[in-house]
Design an enzyme around this catalytic site. Sequence first.
Site, PDB file in Angstrom:
ATOM      1  N   GLU A   1       0.823  -1.341  -0.150  1.00 57.68           N
ATOM      2  CA  GLU A   1       0.038  -0.298   0.067  1.00 57.68           C
ATOM      3  C   GLU A   1       0.591   0.811   0.280  1.00 57.68           C
ATOM      4  O   GLU A   1       0.697   2.440  -0.351  1.00 57.68           O
ATOM      5  CB  GLU A   1      -0.882   0.451   1.144  1.00 57.68           C
ATOM      6  CG  GLU A   1      -1.520   1.568   1.967  1.00 57.68           C
ATOM      7  CD  GLU A   1      -2.812   1.701   0.551  1.00 57.68           C
ATOM      8  OE1 GLU A   1      -3.446   2.778   0.808  1.00 57.68           O
ATOM      9  OE2 GLU A   1      -3.194   0.617  -0.478  1.00 57.68           O
ATOM     10  N   ASP A   2       1.569   1.013   0.883  1.00 51.15           N
ATOM     11  CA  ASP A   2       2.558   2.231   1.494  1.00 51.15           C
ATOM     12  C   ASP A   2       4.499   2.716   0.675  1.00 51.15           C
ATOM     13  O   ASP A   2       4.746   3.518   0.770  1.00 51.15           O
ATOM     14  CB  ASP A   2       2.349   2.893   2.433  1.00 51.15           C
ATOM     15  CG  ASP A   2       0.877   2.968   3.118  1.00 51.15           C
ATOM     16  OD1 ASP A   2       0.278   4.011   2.679  1.00 51.15           O
ATOM     17  OD2 ASP A   2       1.097   2.622   4.150  1.00 51.15           O
TER      18      ASP A   2
END
Length: 742
Positions: free
Chosen positions: A76-77
Amino acid sequence: MMRQYELVERVQRYKPDANEALLNKAYVYAMQKHGHQRRASGDPYFSHPLEVAAILTDMHMDEATIAVALLHDTIEDTTATRQEIDELFGPDLGRLVEGLTKLKKLDLVSKKAEQAENLRKLLLAIAEDVRVLLVKLADRLHNMRTLDHMPEAKRQRIAEETMDIYAPLAGRMGMQGVRDELEELAFRTLNPEAYRTVTERLAEVVERNRGIIGDIEKALSTLFEKHGIAAQVKGRQKKPWSVFRKMETKAVAFEQLSDIFGFRVLVDTVEDCYRALGAIHITWSMVPGRFKDYISTPKQNDYRSIHTTIVGPSNQRIELQIRTRGMNQIAEYGVAAHAIYKDGPGGTNGAGPSLSKDTNAYAWLRRTIEQLSEGDNPEDFLENTKLELFQDQVFCFTPQGRLIALPRGATPIDFAYAVHTDVGDTCVGAKVNGRTMPLMTVLKNGDEVEIIRSKAQTPPAAWESIVVTGKARAAIRRATKMAIRKQFSGLGTRILERAFERAGKSFQKEKLKPVLPRLARKDVEDVLASVGRGELASADVLKAVFPDYKDERVTPQPAKPREEGWFNIRNAAGMLFQLPGRGRRQRGEARAEGAVPIRGVRGDLPVKFAPEGAVPGDRIVGIMQPGAGITIYPIQSPSLTAFDDQPERWIDVRWDIEEGMKERFPARISVTAINAPGSLAEIAQVIATNDANIHTLSMIRTAPDFTEMLVDLEVWDLKHLNRLLQQLRENSAVSEARRVNG
């Protein structure tokens, strides 16, 4: 921030053979990927997945689950990809990390539909692999611990979602320790003033009773030594949220709470649980109604313990929980304590913990997921699931001894649907403990429930307001929709039969199948129901089946009614009717002023009825009309809202009807009829047969297949009116008949 070797040591304390290489690789990879990222608090971002992993080590999770916790934000990051994680850590861990990423994308939402989709995906993911739940709850717990660094609006949204979904979900899956802390943190954010007040009061009580707690622990320990029971006694204090919730739900003041302190007794075996219970009850008096045996009958989340309240030393009420140490593990960690560790090939990419299909928590999860496939819209699913998450349980039995767990407040209807949807749909009555009881009876622990069934039964729509389980509510809603669809389908069939007959054609349902695409309907029943509801004109169906057909009929215009004597009404089929008129008298003035038999008004005041009328049997009210006397309204008339701010004009009146008095009274009804020759005649015939008198009749809406009429009539009383409406509804020409109030 925890060092790499410290994490490995934490895992090895409870799992000496843990795969150290996997933990080291996941630690280094996640730290490198998150690099110089920072959290809102200013801390390195990597501190978050590391803390999530630490929380899971407290639950004694295996190295595969710890690795997933370290990696759960990488896709996700960071620049990490699913393919890269698959290559380094195996597809099993890659699938879990990607699954958690998809869930995160829907986090912190306010729209119900999106929140429902989030919950749906979470439950489906948990059913596939319990590690999703464990990592997700640990992730949420650490986010709540660091919530103070978030903007105010975001804090409120996260706390609400935690209180609504994640805390009760942790409780339902048996993870009481996690639930308590999540509720505590959410309570502090959502209601800081109440949190501060309750916390301060609890601190005062603890300080004041410090000696008493020690005395009780000592008295209990001495008692168990005397009976040769190896037991550990631990005093505990209720959490601020638990205290506040009890004050709110039971409407009691803080000073009235008698169970702020409780004591937990931990023993080695189940037999010791009952020996300890016997020793306690022999020594001190039990408080009636406060004994629960969750060892014999576990809760749905697999919680097992004995609960009792006694009047103990110093004549104080004392809450006690008696359980084995194994039961205490399950009470604290729930499904995490049920995890079964399996080493995969090479010990690095193992499957980790999987949830036993025999646990009660898994059974609840499976039932909840079944609702997902039953077609509920997202908002309904969210509402029903949240209801079940928050409810405590009662345990009832079938006559054959099968145990059925239900939310508190459940009725025999909920019980029937819990047994099987078909049992609920055909339920007409119930026997509770051998006695016939109303279906709205609230069931209690230990009740034996026998459901009385009939194949002719269709669940009434009103049941939806009685039941408390999502399964029952969803099933009733589906059954109601099907019943209404069947009713409209039958009406649509009659409309099409008449339309085809007027056109000189024969009607068979099979003729509709080839033209379904043209009519934009998925099946024949859908066509029939659409015609019955007025969404699809019969002429359009006729043209779809017979494209060359032309309707050469001319519909005459209705004649204007005369003002005196008789007036004419012509229906859409061209039939002319003459009905008696009342000249220029205003509609609603059905009687001469002052001649209405009403008690509560002076004889010199003129009295008239509101336009919608009122009949004996109605509860009525009078409204003073300055300079014009009193107007009588039925109490349910929406027109009365215009006088809500004028209480001085309201007059308490009631009927003053002598027995045997033959007087008719005004009422207004709306009738929707099939637009076909003879329909109006059939309606007039029903009204005449029922000894009612038509005052005025107007066509307020005419469509190709329906005509809506407003009829002012005179009837004897409310029973007479209801009987007339029922017979109109039963007539094949009528789609709907109802009373009009205002």
